[in-house]
Write a protein that holds these residues in place. Structure first.
Motif, PDB file in Angstrom:
ATOM      1  N   UNK A 509       0.833  -1.229  -0.252  1.00 41.83           N
ATOM      2  CA  UNK A 509      -0.147   0.040  -0.067  1.00 41.83           C
ATOM      3  C   UNK A 509       0.888   1.329   0.150  1.00 41.83           C
ATOM      4  N   UNK A 510       1.899   1.252   0.855  1.00 38.74           N
ATOM      5  CA  UNK A 510       2.889   2.633   0.661  1.00 38.74           C
ATOM      6  C   UNK A 510       3.651   2.459  -0.583  1.00 38.74           C
ATOM      7  N   UNK A 511       3.881   1.527  -1.092  1.00 40.60           N
ATOM      8  CA  UNK A 511       4.587   1.326  -2.193  1.00 40.60           C
ATOM      9  C   UNK A 511       3.534   2.052  -3.482  1.00 40.60           C
ATOM     10  N   UNK A 512       2.242   1.876  -3.028  1.00 37.19           N
ATOM     11  CA  UNK A 512       1.358   1.865  -4.428  1.00 37.19           C
ATOM     12  C   UNK A 512       1.026   3.714  -4.080  1.00 37.19           C
ATOM     13  N   UNK A 513       1.352   4.340  -2.938  1.00 34.44           N
ATOM     14  CA  UNK A 513       1.061   5.582  -2.779  1.00 34.44           C
ATOM     15  C   UNK A 513       2.349   6.591  -3.187  1.00 34.44           C
ATOM     16  N   UNK A 514       3.577   5.856  -3.400  1.00 28.71           N
ATOM     17  CA  UNK A 514       4.522   6.649  -3.847  1.00 28.71           C
ATOM     18  C   UNK A 514       4.471   6.389  -5.479  1.00 28.71           C
ATOM     19  N   UNK A 515       4.037   5.402  -5.907  1.00 32.54           N
ATOM     20  CA  UNK A 515       3.854   5.225  -7.358  1.00 32.54           C
ATOM     21  C   UNK A 515       2.874   6.326  -7.764  1.00 32.54           C
ATOM     22  N   UNK A 516       1.784   6.551  -7.025  1.00 34.44           N
ATOM     23  CA  UNK A 516       0.868   7.475  -7.155  1.00 34.44           C
ATOM     24  C   UNK A 516       1.320   8.981  -7.271  1.00 34.44           C
ATOM     25  N   UNK A 517       2.115   9.329  -6.370  1.00 34.33           N
ATOM     26  CA  UNK A 517       2.782  10.816  -6.316  1.00 34.33           C
ATOM     27  C   UNK A 517       3.695  10.607  -7.644  1.00 34.33           C
ATOM     28  N   UNK A 518       4.542   9.691  -7.955  1.00 36.83           N
ATOM     29  CA  UNK A 518       5.542   9.865  -8.974  1.00 36.83           C
ATOM     30  C   UNK A 518       4.873   9.773 -10.370  1.00 36.83           C
ATOM     31  N   UNK A 519       3.853   8.900 -10.532  1.00 30.14           N
ATOM     32  CA  UNK A 519       3.190   8.868 -11.815  1.00 30.14           C
ATOM     33  C   UNK A 519       2.219  10.100 -11.985  1.00 30.14           C
ATOM     34  N   UNK A 520       1.856  10.786 -10.926  1.00 26.92           N
ATOM     35  CA  UNK A 520       1.213  12.107 -11.258  1.00 26.92           C
ATOM     36  C   UNK A 520       2.150  13.107 -11.644  1.00 26.92           C
TER      37      UNK A 520
END
Length: 1009
Positions: A509-520
């Motif tokens: 879940x925390x990794x997915x949040x990081x991906x969300x920030x980076x991809x945005x």
């Protein structure tokens, strides 16, 4: 989403005419209409692709089937209540749909407010009537944008200022309202009995624990100061070596399944070939006789002690592979060549005892500096995760709550604080470099479309113009760029997820949040900013060179023209993107084409059918937050964009609503926490709108060339700072509430708990007086006033209960397989009646009547589907069949659950489809306290310790080779290698068939703990 040629496209679309726009709209709409029409026609015929969740998954998570009529399914889908989405798909799916719906309301309401004011002002602005300077003329759809307001009508720009203020302030309060609603819904969800009883609700993860506290007793003593104390501590250990062994064993077992299945199908093919040759020879000789089986065997192998398979398959046709050389992977023609079946069995016989021994002695593995601490109450967990746990900075922090056992990234459990910061710094720099330099490969791919022009300008590329035949050049300039760009963009999410894991997050879940920030960040820069800036510059650079004194005016009037590209971009995304999500062409290809080409074992076929499409929130949310940013940024500058954003989000809402309810499964559950991050990302659109408006106001000139809109620019600067302050206050006020539960909720939660306990007692037919809220409060108060001795007694009782549960689990781990065979009678996850209708699971009668005789005799007394009590399921090891003799085992292999297609209507009434054997007990709320406690005690045990010995699953065959392989494996390896053929067979057409589930599938995986 790609940026291939986007700059040029945007420039070319400056001043897009109405006729060209309508042509583009018609083409896009036609493609979308075709996709939707195909979807409506085949939706009811291919339920595995378009309605798998109506018959796959726990019964409580299944959706009600929609009407098969091509159109009648629309209304029931639209009327799907939000509670159904939450119950069946979770908070993440609900809040994603809510985000799309919020944007529909935002841009729909904004359009009703902005259009009547700004569109008439822009349309009569004057720059389309010859009042613009050279290079700044306006035509086409640009007459409806900010750029059409000429220097002679700068006072009209006050309207843009007022509308911008109202729209931005309205958006801010809209976001605040959504955050407040998110907190209410999330808190209500977290305090439901269904969630409070899960392990993640009462467990925290503590990282960077100092050496003196790396002990279960020390951590229990430290955290016992919280209400009701600590229930259990899992001290994490470094099981990486054991986990590598487990993974190697699983891979070897899968390789053995493939090799055994290949051996069985090869034997069948060779026998069929010899049979045809013998029949042809007999016919040629004029003989009419039955072919003797001895004529169909490979005679040169008759004396070899390789089992029944050697009679049909020569030694040189057995499955083989090459072993890797040292640290190199397995390569063709390199390394020792071995018999795959013998090597795999030998390796499994070696690894199984080693892994079992390691699992029995976890204390031999080094301790990691992290631990899971489970409390008796949810309140205690939320207090502990927020408290300062250690007096030394950066020790026993960060701490996490709502961590599901399946969500843990075990390899990141050992990081020290300084290692984590180094990783974050290096990875952040890598992502920043990717964002900046990603344009290089994109530009190279884009240049391929103009390679013919470049070959004339660049001498060393002149050979390209001489390529023959010409269609090769057409592929290079037309098809190749699109394919390369598709590959490039598909690699990006994989790279970002890899980088996110390297940053050291402890959970997916925390990794997915990081991906969300980076991809945005990547999407905003590459898809929005690069396109907008490059298109504006390419449009005006020549005019600025010719007339440098008018640079400011030309820039102000050309910057909004980049919106024309996004008109088409949003149109393409909304129509074809949403329609493509419904049609799922990729899903069709993966299931039917890839399944046909690569699924050659029963397990692979089962997995293909059983595993549904998943969705990654880290790469899904940013796509739509970027579209929202585009819409907000151009909402005042080019108001026409609002209708395209509105249509796009409305269509995507419909498509994702269907997929969330009927198609997707959700591996990662963030509890809706991706939603507030998406709302905060939406602020980027407001900031960009304000900054661009400030620039446009400062660039606006009157007929004398003077700055004409300084007051408007100053007011926009004030609004920009006001937005930033509001943003900071919003995060400060709401962020703690998005993560944690307040203490004030405990009062109402306790009332709900007692009322729930009352309901449970009533459903068990135990008379119990009805409790009102005031009675429940008085009862709770009386409990709080209990004596200390009673509390001690209760604690002692809990300890005794826990000891009994541990003993129960210990017995279950060593339960004989014979005692577990009856629990193979029903499939707990798949409604196989629907699956059989789909043609994916076949009735076992395809093997032949001669092989069904024993099955019919065996199943005559088992006409009704038996259910499995959860008591048995919770105590059992993985559900596996009893090692019965294979003389009678063939029938069980053909129809393990007694669910063969009924032969008469009367039989049909006694056969039911597969259901969840313990009803709705995939949710812990429906379990008894002892059942629930037994599962919670093993919740955060490392995956390597929970790993079970795999059972090799092969199909039964007509020749009896599978039975012979099973018997010989038992004799040669003394039970160290388990192999079964239950529920799988090779049909009369030579295809591998399956029914039921793999013999080593554990139904406890269904329970959400």
């Amino acid at each position: 989403m790609s940026t291939n040629g986007t700059a040029g496209s945007a420039a070319a679309l400056s001043g897009t005419s109405l006729s060209s726009f309508v042509t583009s709209l018609a083409a896009t709409a036609a493609i979308a209409a075709i996709e939707i029409a195909i979807f409506c026609l085949i939706r009811g015929r291919i339920k595995r692709i378009y309605e798998p969740r109506t018959f796959i998954g726990p019964e409580s998570k299944r959706a009600q089937p929609l009407p098969h009529d091509p159109l009648r399914w629309v209304r029931p889908l639209i009327l799907t209540p939000p509670t159904d989405v939450i119950a069946k798909s979770g908070l993440d799916a609900y809040f994603f749909l809510r985000y799309l719906r919020m944007l529909v309301y935002l841009f729909g309401g904004g359009m009703l407010f902005v259009w009547p004011i700004l569109l008439p002002i822009n349309a009569t602005g004057g720059n389309n009537t010859g009042q613009a300077p050279a290079g700044a003329e306006v035509k086409g759809l640009d007459i409806l944008a900010f750029s059409n307001v000429s220097r002679y009508h700068t006072k009209r720009l006050w309207a843009h200022l007022v509308v911008a203020w109202v729209f931005i302030i309205g958006t801010l309060f809209f976001i605040q309202h959504e955050l407040a609603a998110f907190i209410r819904i999330r808190q209500a969800y977290l305090t439901t009995p269904q969630h409070r009883l899960r392990a993640s609700a009462t467990t925290i993860l503590v990282s960077t624990i100092p050496e003196e506290y790396l002990d279960e007793n020390a951590l229990t003593k430290l955290f016992s100061c919280y209400p009701d104390g600590v229930r259990k501590v899992w001290l994490n250990r470094d099981y990486s070596k054991l986990l590598d062994k487990v993974k190697d064993r699983d891979n070897i077992a899968r390789k053995l399944e493939g090799a055994e299945t290949n051996l069985l199908t090869t034997a069948r093919k060779l026998r069929e070939k010899k049979l045809k040759q013998a029949q042809k020879a007999a016919k040629k000789a004029g003989e009419e006789r039955e072919i003797d089986e001895i004529e169909l065997v490979a005679k040169d192998n008759m004396e070899e002690d390789e089992g029944l398979a050697a009679r049909y398959v020569p030694h040189n046709k057995r499955p083989t592979h090459r072993l890797p050389v040292k640290f190199l992977p397995a390569l063709p023609l390199v390394g020792k060549k071995v018999d795959t079946i013998h090597w795999c069995k030998t390796e499994l016989a070696r690894l199984n005892p080693e892994i079992e021994e390691d699992q029995a002695s976890p204390e031999r593995f080094p301790r990691m500096n992290s631990a899971f601490i489970q409390f008796h109450s949810q309140l205690a967990a939320h207090l502990a995760v927020q408290a300062v746990a250690h007096h030394v900075p950066l020790h026993m922090t960060p701490r996490y709550i709502e961590v599901a056992p399946e969500d843990v990234i075990w390899e990141n459990m050992q990081l020290r604080w300084w290692e984590r910061y180094i990783r974050i710094g290096v990875c952040a720099a890598a992502v920043g470099a990717m964002i900046v330099f990603w344009a290089i490969p994109t530009a190279f791919i884009g240049s391929l479309s103009n390679i013919a022009y470049l070959s004339k300008e660049v001498p060393w590329l002149s050979f390209i113009a001489d390529i023959q035949p010409q269609w090769i050049l057409g592929i290079i300039t037309g098809l190749l760029p699109s394919v390369l760009l598709l590959v490039l963009n598909s690699v990006l999410p994989i790279l970002l997820r890899f980088i996110a894991r390297q940053m050291g997050p402890p959970t997916k879940t925390q990794a997915e949040f990081l991906v969300q920030h980076m991809y945005f960040a990547f999407s905003v820069v590459q898809i929005f900013l690069v396109v907008s800036i490059s298109s504006s510059i390419t449009t005006v650079v020549a005019s600025i060179i010719n007339n440098p004194s008018s640079a400011a005016t030309i820039l102000a009037q050309n910057l909004p023209k980049a919106a024309n590209f996004f008109f088409s971009y949003l149109l393409l995304q909304g129509l074809t993107g949403a329609a493509g999500n419904l049609l799922q062409v990729v899903g069709l290809i993966l299931f039917f084409v890839f399944g046909f080409l690569f699924d050659n074992t029963p397990r692979k076929k089962w997995k293909r059918f059983f595993h549904l499409n998943t969705i990654g929130w880290g790469t899904t949310f940013p796509v739509f937050t970027t579209l929202a940013v585009i819409g907000l940024t151009y909402s005042i500058i080019a108001p026409l964009v609002m209708i395209f954003v509105l249509v796009s989000f409305a269509l995507f809402y419909f498509a994702y609503l269907y997929n969330f309810v009927y198609v997707y499964r959700f591996e990662i559950d963030t509890g809706g926490l991706a939603y507030p991050r998406a709302l905060y990302h939406t602020f980027t659109g407001l900031y960009l709108l304000e900054i661009i408006m400030i620039g446009l106001f400062f660039l606006a000139r009157d007929p004398d060339g003077n700055v004409a809109c300084t007051p408007q620019a100053i007011l926009m600067i004030i609004l920009l700072f006001g937005t930033a302050i509001f943003h900071v206050l919003l995060t400060t006020a709401y962020d703690p509430l998005t993560q944690y539960l307040p203490v004030t909720l405990e009062e109402s939660v306790m009332e709900q708990k007692e009322l729930h306990e009352q309901a449970v007692e009533l459903t068990s037919l135990r008379p119990f007086p009805s409790l009102t809220s005031s009675q429940a409060r008085r009862r709770r108060k009386a409990k709080k006033e209990a004596s200390a001795s009673e509390k001690d007694d209760a604690k002692a009782a809990r300890e005794r209960e826990r000891e009994r549960e541990v003993e129960m689990i210990g017995k279950a781990e060593h339960e004989p397989e014979e005692e577990r065979s009856e629990r193979q009678k029903t499939d707990l996850f798949v409604d196989t009646e629907v699956a059989r209708q789909e043609g994916v699971i076949d009735s076992p009668d395809t093997l032949g009547d001669d092989k069904l005789e024993n099955s019919e005799q065996r199943d005559s007394s088992k006409s009704k589907t038996k259910t499995v009590s959860f008591d048995d399921a919770a105590k059992s090891a993985p559900i596996s069949p009893a090692p019965t003799s294979h003389a009678t085992h063939s029938a069980a292999a053909l129809d393990p659950a007694g669910l063969a297609a009924p032969s008469s209507p009367s039989d049909a009434n006694t056969h039911s489809s597969y259901t969840l054997g313990f009803g709705d007990q995939s949710n812990v709320v429906h379990l008894t306290p002892s059942e629930r406690s037994a599962l919670l005690d093993r919740a955060f045990t490392h995956a390597a310790l929970r790993a079970r010995e795999p059972i090799v699953w092969i199909p039964k065959d007509e020749l009896g080779i599978a039975e012979d392989e099973i018997e010989r494996t038992k004799r040669e390896f003394e039970g160290l290698v388990k192999i079964e053929d239950r529920g799988a067979w090779i049909g009369g057409d030579g295809k591998v068939r399956w029914e039921g589930k793999p013999p080593d599938w554990d139904e406890r995986e269904l329970v959400e703990i």
